[in-house]
Structures are given as C-alpha cells and as structure tokens.
Motif scaffolding. Sequence first.
Motif, mmCIF file in Angstrom:
data_model
loop_
_atom_site.group_PDB
_atom_site.id
_atom_site.type_symbol
_atom_site.label_atom_id
_atom_site.label_comp_id
_atom_site.label_asym_id
_atom_site.label_seq_id
_atom_site.Cartn_x
_atom_site.Cartn_y
_atom_site.Cartn_z
ATOM 1 N N VAL A 76 0.832 -1.207 0.000
ATOM 2 C CA VAL A 76 0.000 0.000 0.000
ATOM 3 C C VAL A 76 0.866 1.255 0.000
ATOM 4 N N VAL A 77 1.958 1.254 0.763
ATOM 5 C CA VAL A 77 2.850 2.413 0.783
ATOM 6 C C VAL A 77 3.471 2.625 -0.591
ATOM 7 N N TYR A 78 3.857 1.547 -1.245
ATOM 8 C CA TYR A 78 4.504 1.648 -2.562
ATOM 9 C C TYR A 78 3.528 2.035 -3.663
ATOM 10 N N THR A 81 -1.220 4.999 -6.178
ATOM 11 C CA THR A 81 -2.629 5.402 -6.076
ATOM 12 C C THR A 81 -3.143 5.383 -4.635
ATOM 13 N N LYS A 82 -2.321 4.892 -3.707
ATOM 14 C CA LYS A 82 -2.754 4.792 -2.308
ATOM 15 C C LYS A 82 -1.801 5.553 -1.401
ATOM 16 N N GLY A 83 -0.747 4.914 -0.941
ATOM 17 C CA GLY A 83 0.211 5.579 -0.076
ATOM 18 C C GLY A 83 -0.027 5.313 1.403
ATOM 19 N N ALA A 298 9.253 3.106 -3.236
ATOM 20 C CA ALA A 298 8.595 4.155 -4.008
ATOM 21 C C ALA A 298 9.565 5.236 -4.458
ATOM 22 N N SER A 299 10.678 5.382 -3.766
ATOM 23 C CA SER A 299 11.665 6.404 -4.124
ATOM 24 C C SER A 299 12.845 5.842 -4.905
ATOM 25 N N MET A 320 4.214 -7.929 -4.342
ATOM 26 C CA MET A 320 5.454 -8.567 -3.925
ATOM 27 C C MET A 320 6.580 -7.558 -3.767
ATOM 28 N N ILE A 321 6.246 -6.282 -3.538
ATOM 29 C CA ILE A 321 7.287 -5.261 -3.515
ATOM 30 C C ILE A 321 8.263 -5.468 -2.370
#
Length: 547
Positions: A76-78, A81-83, A298-299, A320-321
């Motif tokens: 969800v963090v990655y 569309t969510k974060g 994400a970064s 699977m991130i």
Amino acid sequence: MAGNWLGLLSIGVFYLIVLGIGIWASRKSKREERKCTGNSSEVTMVGGRNLKIWVSIFTMSATWVGGGYILGIAEVVYDPTKGLVWVLGPLAYALSMIIGGLFFVKPIRSKKYVTFMDPFQEKYGDTLAAVLFIPALLADIFWTACILGALGGTVSVVLDISSPLAVGISAGVAIVYTLMGGLYSVAYTDVVQLGLMFFGLWFCVPFVLTSPSSANFTVAAVTKLHQEPWTGKLQLEELGCWVDDILLMAIGGVCYQAFYQRVLSMATDAQAKITCYAAAVICPLLGIPSIIIGGVAASTNWNQTSYGSPSPYEEGQARMILPIALQHLCPFYVSLVGIGALAASVMSSIDSALLSAASLIGRNIFKNIIYKRASERMIIVVVKVSVLLCGIIAAAFAMTSKSFYLLWYLSADVLYSVMTPHVICTFFLSQWVNQYGACSGFVLAILLRALIGEPQIGLPDVLPLPWDKIQEDGHRYRLFPFRTVIMLLAIVTILLVSRLAKMGLLNRTSDAETDTNLCSMAPIQTDMVEGKRLDKEQPLFSEGDDV
C-alpha cells in the motif's frame, strides 16, 4: 543456483527450529492433559487456561501480524494510487485489541466458554449456531490460504523456487507441530517466530535505506520523484470508504476465534486485558519496517537496479514489492534473513488459524451437535483431524487460486457484515434478542451483501450505491461505507424482529391464559350458585356489587 540452494537450506533450518520448539511444547501439553483428565480437550484448545502472560502477549501479537500484514503494508505504501494514508492495518489492529480488551474479555470469560460460538449455541440453539459457524470457518480457511499464498509468492520471487513447493512445505510444518501440541505448540513457537520477525526485518532496513539506487525516501514522501509521494492523499469523498475499511478490520477482528482462544487461555480477566493492550502496542510497531521498505521502494529508480525496467508497479508486482526490494536492494545474505522473517510471520498466523477452525469443528459441531456423548479423547482426535483437513484445503486454495488475497478480503467482508451484528447482540443485548431476530438479521445481511455485488468475482451489483466513482480502466470504486451500513441494519433488524416476535408470543400467551381463566371460572360460578366456594382467594363479592 547455489544461491537458491543456500536459501532453501536457511529456510529449512528455520523450519527445523520451529518444529523442534513445537515438539518441546507438545510435551508440556501432554503433561497438562494428564493433570486435567476431565477437560483434557481444553488443554488443546485453550491451553488449560493457565498460559503465561508473556507467552500470551507474544502469541496474540504474532497471530495478527501475519504475512498479509507485513506484505500488505509495504504494498500500500509503494502503490502510487494509495500511499501511507491508506495503511490502515496498524491503526485498525490496535483499535481491535483495545476494543476487545475493554468490551469482550469479560463477557466471553464470564462462563468459562471454550470458543466464541459457545454463547451462540447457548442463546439460539444448535441449528442456528451451526449456520453462523459457516462464515467463521470459511474466514479461517481463506485467511490461511491467503497467508500460504503470500509465502509461496515471496519465496518464488527471491529464491526462484516453485510456489506450490513452498506452500506445501510451510503448510506441512505448521500442521505437524499444531497437531502435536495444540495451543501450547502454537503459543511457544509464536514467541520464536515473533522474535525472528522483528529482528529479521529491522536487520534488513539499514541495507535498504543505504542502497545506491534509492533516493532520499523522506524527500520522496512529499515530493514527486520517480512516482507520486508515498505518503498518499485522502480526498474528502473517500473518507467514508476509509472509515469503513478501518471498522472492517477493527471491529471485525473481534469476530475471529483466534482472538478468543488467546483471551480464554489466561487465568484471570486482568491478564487477558493486559494481553490485549500489549498487543495493541506491539502490532503497530511491527509494521514500521514494512512502511520504511515500501517508502524506499517508491523512491527507487528501478532502472538502476538488477530488476530493470519497467518498474514492479508497471509489471503488476506491487503485491510482492517487499521481497522484490529485499532481493534487489540488499545483499543476498541479507535478503535471506528477510525471507526468514517473512516465513516466521506466515507460520505464526497459519497455526493459529488452523487451530481456531479445528476448535470450532471439534467442540461446537462434533461435541455439541453431532455426538454429545463424545469423550475428551474423542474430541481431541476430531480437533487434530480437523487441523489436518483444514490445512490441506487451505494449501489447495493457495496452490490453485491466483486470488487468495481476494478470498481473504471477501471472507473478512462477510464476517464483518454478518457476524459482527450477532456478536454485539449476543454479548451485550442478549435479553432483547431471540432466534427469530437472529435469523432475520443473518438473512438480511447475506441478501444485501449479495445484491450489492462484487465485480472481482463476477457478482453483479444489482443494488446501486451512492458516491460510486468509475475509474479510467472501468473499475467501480466504491466510496459509500456499505459494509458498516449493512452491519448496522442487521443489528436493527435483529432487535426489531426479536421484539415483534416476543410481543407476538406474549399476545398468544395472554390469549391462552385468558381462555384458561374463563374455563376455570365456570365451575366456580356454578358452585357459587349452589352456595359453595372452592377458590378461597377469590372474593365471593366485590365492592360495588348489588347484593
């Protein structure tokens, strides 16, 4: 290839350690069974009600912090569309433990119940309780399938090993030590698993943070670098859906047998409440490493990693991130430690779900319905057979289904919509509800949930909802908190129909009493004419009569 064998060897060593602890705990379970010859099945299901408080805290926390929790937070963090703002698990689980400690510990422990279905059978009888048992059982099986599937996908990503093989081995180990020692084996292995989970994930965090491919993840939290800021945004129109999801996990969490199994395993109410409050602190803390890893992912410029282009999100591998980040942002030996931590989180939830489902089958179905004269030994045999069967079914789902996350989500959805009204009414409003109201509430909740539909499984949405938003890909995004509305409507229906049914029964009873009184008055009046009086409490004449 050597790396794969090394990875298999490390996971094999971890499983042998867990199995050894399970075998050791099973010996303690056998000693307790010999002490409690009259209620030996309770040793298997609730640890003889004398589990040490520190063990109970560990097993409660480890049960809730499973593979879906660890992987889901990072996903969800990655997800651009969510974060982070949509990471609801830590907050919801903390609320669930606090709510459970404040309101549900005393009612379930007041009469020394063994499962949370016992009050339903006591209140509504065996038939209705058996119907309510179905969503609870399915929730545990689908929960187990989801966790096993998550582990299989993780191991296959990092070690390039067949996912069904990883699922089969993990399920086999969990089944074996759960069969051998019941709650004692589950609880004591959870202590080790929780420790490995905590230290393993935190061991990986520094390597992920210092990866040369990752930008400053604190800057990426508020600034768009390779994708949208990983903190995410919550629009005002999405607030209802956000609250609905939190309540789904927070209140729905107290509808799982795994929660009550730990609450009932303590010697006193105070110890059970302390267990809940401690778990409310531990569960969010165990989610922090996943938040960090998801933010770093994400970064990250994935073109500069061994993963290459396009990014995991563009490849549809956001689920699977976390294992992908461990594989491509950490040295290989570090990623092995991380996989061991994930395996620990998975095992700590699988055994709990299996024992929960088996306890419901052994006590509430076999002992209370099928064969009420069953001996303690026979109940234990049924519980163990049920552990085996539920484990096989869950493993089959995990191996053959690509939508195990969806299965868990739907089971939690139905459990919240259907079971929560009955748990609340049975525990706190028992004097105002009956089987008529319970049946009506159950049918209404199922009917409304079916009419609202679920596009992901092909169930059409017959009943339209307000505030729906159609995305560019045609997917319907539901903003209306329909699950909570269904739950509240079911509670109102249970109370209303119960009241109407009670009034109807009282009216019929009053009519019957009136008829009986009229019939009983006939001989009295006859005897009065003859100058006799059989009913000495009935005055011969009343005031105002014209003598």
